[in-house]
Design an enzyme around this catalytic site. Structure first.
Site, PDB file in Angstrom:
ATOM      1  N   ASP A  45       3.485   4.861 -11.740  1.00  0.00           N
ATOM      2  CA  ASP A  45       3.228   5.279 -12.539  1.00  0.00           C
ATOM      3  C   ASP A  45       4.379   6.963 -11.355  1.00  0.00           C
ATOM      4  O   ASP A  45       4.281   8.238 -12.388  1.00  0.00           O
ATOM      5  CB  ASP A  45       2.060   6.243 -13.304  1.00  0.00           C
ATOM      6  N   SER A  46       4.280   7.049 -10.784  1.00  0.00           N
ATOM      7  CA  SER A  46       4.774   8.436  -9.970  1.00  0.00           C
ATOM      8  C   SER A  46       6.380   8.004 -10.735  1.00  0.00           C
ATOM      9  O   SER A  46       6.737   9.671 -10.486  1.00  0.00           O
ATOM     10  CB  SER A  46       5.681   7.166  -8.412  1.00  0.00           C
ATOM     11  N   ASP A  84       1.752  -0.480 -12.663  1.00  0.00           N
ATOM     12  CA  ASP A  84       0.727   0.730 -13.062  1.00  0.00           C
ATOM     13  C   ASP A  84       0.061   0.502 -14.361  1.00  0.00           C
ATOM     14  O   ASP A  84       0.824   0.775 -15.004  1.00  0.00           O
ATOM     15  CB  ASP A  84       1.272   1.822 -12.526  1.00  0.00           C
ATOM     16  N   LYS A 112      -1.766  -3.030 -11.527  1.00  0.00           N
ATOM     17  CA  LYS A 112      -2.623  -2.635 -10.362  1.00  0.00           C
ATOM     18  C   LYS A 112      -3.319  -1.125 -11.266  1.00  0.00           C
ATOM     19  O   LYS A 112      -3.022  -0.620 -12.465  1.00  0.00           O
ATOM     20  CB  LYS A 112      -0.947  -1.768  -9.990  1.00  0.00           C
ATOM     21  N   GLU A 114      -6.368   1.986 -10.540  1.00  0.00           N
ATOM     22  CA  GLU A 114      -6.930   3.340  -9.996  1.00  0.00           C
ATOM     23  C   GLU A 114      -8.223   2.896 -10.116  1.00  0.00           C
ATOM     24  O   GLU A 114      -8.306   3.409 -11.158  1.00  0.00           O
ATOM     25  CB  GLU A 114      -6.190   4.543 -10.434  1.00  0.00           C
ATOM     26  N   GLU A 181      -4.679   4.523  -0.434  1.00  0.00           N
ATOM     27  CA  GLU A 181      -3.564   5.381   0.110  1.00  0.00           C
ATOM     28  C   GLU A 181      -4.722   6.759   0.060  1.00  0.00           C
ATOM     29  O   GLU A 181      -6.034   7.240  -0.077  1.00  0.00           O
ATOM     30  CB  GLU A 181      -3.089   6.158  -1.377  1.00  0.00           C
TER      31      GLU A 181
END
Length: 266
Positions: A45-46, A84, A112, A114, A181
């Site tokens: 999502d960067s 993501d 992925k 979070e 991270e």
């Protein structure tokens, strides 16, 4: 490069061979990176920041991510495709399953998410239904407003203890991989040794099972001009982008990257 699978990554950890991962958002870079030997392509999502120009990852949607997953799939040459799950796409178990299925149908091989131990139920749901999951821990950009900014996580002993416990709990829930991270290098090493699944780091020292960087960062491309401490510009001295990516792969494999200056202490 033969097709990279969950089994391949587990075997690499067991053999002590470092895993390389880069973010990727289109077919051309997917072809270039996978041909250069990158094992995992992350549609992060960067993309909200490096492609769309937002100041965070929060505006990215599942539909936008699926579009870029499909683009990457068309150019990929054997790498694993990791996608993501965007902000609030896993607010409920039903949403988690539907949005994950959408990304898998677009071409992802793994999803992925979070968070921390609270992800256990979601991870178990997905794993039982054939969707491999990578648990993203430490600095989780989707929670930037709760964390108070992009800060190193796990420096306090209580935080470190909780993160170690969470990693073990998520492995037991069925996670196939962990991404750490911006956590102290020593803590990342402890977590890597505590679980059997691969642990990938970004700003987490050199003792993890592999490394990931944002593609634009490692090529020296930035809108803001601010470069995170854990980034190295691999384009320096290289004749072309594929050579820069090959240099990144080689540096991760021989553990010359990340160096001490790219990590954080407790």
């Amino acid at each position: 490069m033969p097709n990279i699978t969950v089994t391949s990554l587990l075997a690499m950890k067991q053999k002590g061979e470092k895993i390389t991962m880069l973010t990727c958002y289109d077919a051309t870079f997917a072809h270039t990176a996978s041909q250069a030997g990158v094992e995992v392509l992350l549609i992060g999502d960067s993309l909200g920041m490096v492609l769309q120009g937002h100041d965070s990852t929060l505006p990215v949607t599942t539909a936008e991510t699926a579009y870029h997953v499909a683009c990457v799939k068309r150019g990929n040459q054997g790498a694993m495709i990791l996608a993501d799950l965007p902000f609030m796409a896993n607010a409920t178990l039903e949403q988690t399953f539907i949005n994950s299925a959408t990304l898998m149908q677009a071409g992802a091989h793994m999803i992925k998410v979070e968070g921390a131990a609270w992800l256990g139920e979601s991870i178990r749901l997905l794993a039982e239904r054939g969707i491999p999951v990578c648990a993203h821990m430490g600095l989780t950009p989707q929670a930037v407003n709760v964390l108070g900014g992009y800060k190193v996580q796990g420096r306090l002993e209580a935080q470190a203890r909780q993160m170690r416990a969470d990693a073990i709990a998520l492995e037991q829930a069925g996670a196939a991989m962990i991404l750490l991270e911006c956590v102290p290098s020593e803590l990342a090493e402890e977590i890597t040794q505590a679980v059997k699944i691969p642990v990938i780091g970004i700003g987490a020292g050199s003792a993890t099972d592999g490394q990931v960087l944002v593609l634009h960062d490692m090529l020296g491309l930035s809108i803001s001009g601010r470069v995170p401490k854990f980034v190295k510009n691999f384009m320096t001295g290289q004749p072309d982008i594929q050579s820069a990516i090959r240099a990144y792969v080689a540096a991760v494999k021989d553990v010359s990257f990340p160096a001490t200056e790219h990590g954080f202490s407790a």
